[in-house]
Design an enzyme around this catalytic site. Structure first.
Site, PDB file in Angstrom:
ATOM      1  N   LYS A 186       0.787  -1.236  -0.447  1.00 10.10           N
ATOM      2  CA  LYS A 186      -0.124   0.095   0.299  1.00 10.10           C
ATOM      3  C   LYS A 186       1.086   1.633   0.189  1.00 10.10           C
ATOM      4  CE  LYS A 186      -3.443  -1.827   2.106  1.00 10.10           C
ATOM      5  NZ  LYS A 186      -4.670  -2.797   3.862  1.00 10.10           N
ATOM      6  N   GLY A 215      -7.567  -3.366   1.709  1.00 16.21           N
ATOM      7  CA  GLY A 215      -8.725  -3.544   1.967  1.00 16.21           C
ATOM      8  C   GLY A 215      -8.648  -4.022   3.737  1.00 16.21           C
ATOM      9  N   ALA A 246      -3.316  -7.764   9.119  1.00 15.99           N
ATOM     10  CA  ALA A 246      -2.167  -9.509   8.950  1.00 15.99           C
ATOM     11  C   ALA A 246      -2.509 -10.319  10.195  1.00 15.99           C
ATOM     12  CB  ALA A 246      -0.583  -9.258   8.742  1.00 15.99           C
ATOM     13  N   LYS A 258      -4.883   6.202   3.226  1.00 18.89           N
ATOM     14  CA  LYS A 258      -6.083   5.909   4.676  1.00 18.89           C
ATOM     15  C   LYS A 258      -4.881   6.344   5.568  1.00 18.89           C
ATOM     16  CE  LYS A 258      -4.266   1.397   5.294  1.00 18.89           C
ATOM     17  NZ  LYS A 258      -3.688   1.082   6.520  1.00 18.89           N
ATOM     18  N   ASP A 296     -10.967   0.395   5.419  1.00 14.07           N
ATOM     19  CA  ASP A 296      -9.134   0.661   5.622  1.00 14.07           C
ATOM     20  C   ASP A 296      -9.773   1.452   6.995  1.00 14.07           C
ATOM     21  OD1 ASP A 296      -6.954  -0.723   5.979  1.00 14.07           O
ATOM     22  OD2 ASP A 296      -6.160  -0.430   3.669  1.00 14.07           O
ATOM     23  N   ARG A 346       0.561  -0.021  13.271  1.00 13.55           N
ATOM     24  CA  ARG A 346       1.868   0.749  13.069  1.00 13.55           C
ATOM     25  C   ARG A 346       2.188   1.822  12.965  1.00 13.55           C
ATOM     26  NH1 ARG A 346       4.378  -3.326   8.347  1.00 13.55           N
ATOM     27  NH2 ARG A 346       3.352  -4.604   9.367  1.00 13.55           N
TER      28      ARG A 346
END
Ligand SMILES: NC(=O)c1ccc[n+]([C@@H]2O[C@H](COP(=O)([O-])OP(=O)(O)OC[C@H]3O[C@@H](n4cnc5c(N)ncnc54)[C@H](O)[C@@H]3O)[C@@H](O)[C@H]2O)c1
Length: 333
Positions: free
Chosen positions: A103, A134, A138, A190, A243, A254
């Site tokens: 991303k 999306g 994880a 985002k 998102d 993070r």
């Protein structure tokens, strides 16, 4: 089906497990030899220390990964994508389908990953391009918690193929789209607003302020996306608002954590160092700010965030700068 995953960190190894759950043979390539060993000998996810299937294999050889299959999942931090695609193009001998899950947007050029793939991979080596994005930590997907993603391609058959490849009826639902720009911009931008949201929390502001910054941030993401040619519906979908919901107030993010540290008075370098993983949102702030200049967009949140990370404005003054702007109709930026 055989699938090669380039980048076996948090997301790459998680997607490898999903692909394995879906009955595919997966080979991960990573430059970190310890990650390769964790996967091959300990059969654990290298960043979450959770057991993964012993059918998932890893290598540090890019050539081996490229020879393994014609489906390539790109899952490395976006700042390395340009150099990696250049290497890939030199090594491949058959047409590949590129599925990008990273991303980000390249600062300086403002290029999206699709543009880098079309620029750097010879046509004779390119079967197609799909972006898959999306709301997806994880950490949750590896535990097979219900998640939804959207894949977008200019080629409908490739979007349909990727939708089926990643869909898992037990825990992962995929949608498809033809709005490559919208899905890429929503996923990248985002992260910028997640940093801003984290910074507001770090400054000790409350949930009202966070909601203010997130909802006005969505307007700015939309302005950027529309300037680049995206469809508004996409930004209100999974790879935009969706998102942001998952990222902009989560300690699993993070980017949020990096913002939090900046809000608490840490320098950018200290904040990034404390995360110890890629923080894509800093580059997204740069890229969003540059796109704003190029298209003459009024992006107060991106502009002030840009000034903070470039040490032109102290974080303690950032909110008062936003609050002291001329009063406007809500319709306008
Ligand atoms: N973590 C998530 O929940 C999540 C979810 C969706 C998307 N993403 C996106 O996926 C991308 C990767 O994120 P991550 O969380 O997996 O990051 P990560 O830092 O956990 O992993 C990145 C991996 O890429 C490897 N790498 C770096 N350069 C490489 C190269 N040239 N060749 C091969 N391997 C290389 C690193 O060694 C590392 O293992 C980012 O763009 C991120 O925004 C992450």
């Amino acid at each position: 089906m055989k699938v090669s995953v380039i980048g076996g960190g948090a997301w790459g190894t998680t997607l490898a497990q999903l692909l394995n759950d879906n009955g595919n043979e997966v080979l991960i390539e990573d430059i970190n030899q310890k990650f390769v060993d964790d996967i091959n000998t300990l059969h654990i996810h290298p960043t979450f220390n959770i057991a993964i299937s012993d059918e998932i294999k890893a290598t540090s050889s890019l050539k081996e990964a490229l020879d393994f299959s014609d489906i390539i999942v790109l899952c490395i931090p976006t700042k390395f994508v340009r150099s990696e695609l250049t290497k890939i193009n030199e090594l491949i001998t058959t047409k590949k389908l590129f599925i990008n899950v990273s991303k980000g947007i390249e600062p300086d050029t403002s290029k999206r990953i699709s543009e880098l793939v079309y620029e750097l991979i010879d046509k004779k080596n390119l079967k197609g391009y799909v972006v898959l994005s999306g709301p997806s930590h994880a950490e949750e997907v590896i535990l097979r918690k219900v998640t939804s993603l959207v894949c977008a391609s200019y080629e409908e058959d490739n979007a349909l193929f990727v939708q089926n490849l990643f869909n898992n009826p037990k825990y992962l639902r995929t949608y498809r789209s033809d709005d490559v720009i919208g899905v890429e911009v929503g996923g990248a931008m985002k992260n910028a607003i997640a940093i801003v949201s984290g910074a507001s929390t770090g400054l000790g502001l409350g949930e009202n302020a966070r909601a203010f910054l997130i909802s006005r941030g969505i307007k700015e993401i939309l302005a950027i996306a529309l300037a680049l040619g995206a469809n508004m519906q996409t930004i209100y979908g999974l790879s935009g608002v969706g998102d942001l919901i998952v990222t902009a107030s989560s300690m699993n993010s993070r980017n949020f954590k990096c913002g939090l540290a900046i809000g608490q008075g840490k320098s950018l370098e200290e904040a990034q160092g404390s995360i110890n993983q890629v923080v894509e949102g800093i580059r997204a702030i740069e890229a969003g700010y540059e796109i704003g200049l190029k298209y003459n967009l009024d992006l107060p949140i991106f502009t002030i965030a840009h000034k903070v990370i470039n040490k032109e404005v102290d974080i303690s003054n950032a909110i008062s700068l936003l609050l002291s702007r001329d009063l406007k109709s809500e319709k306008y930026w």
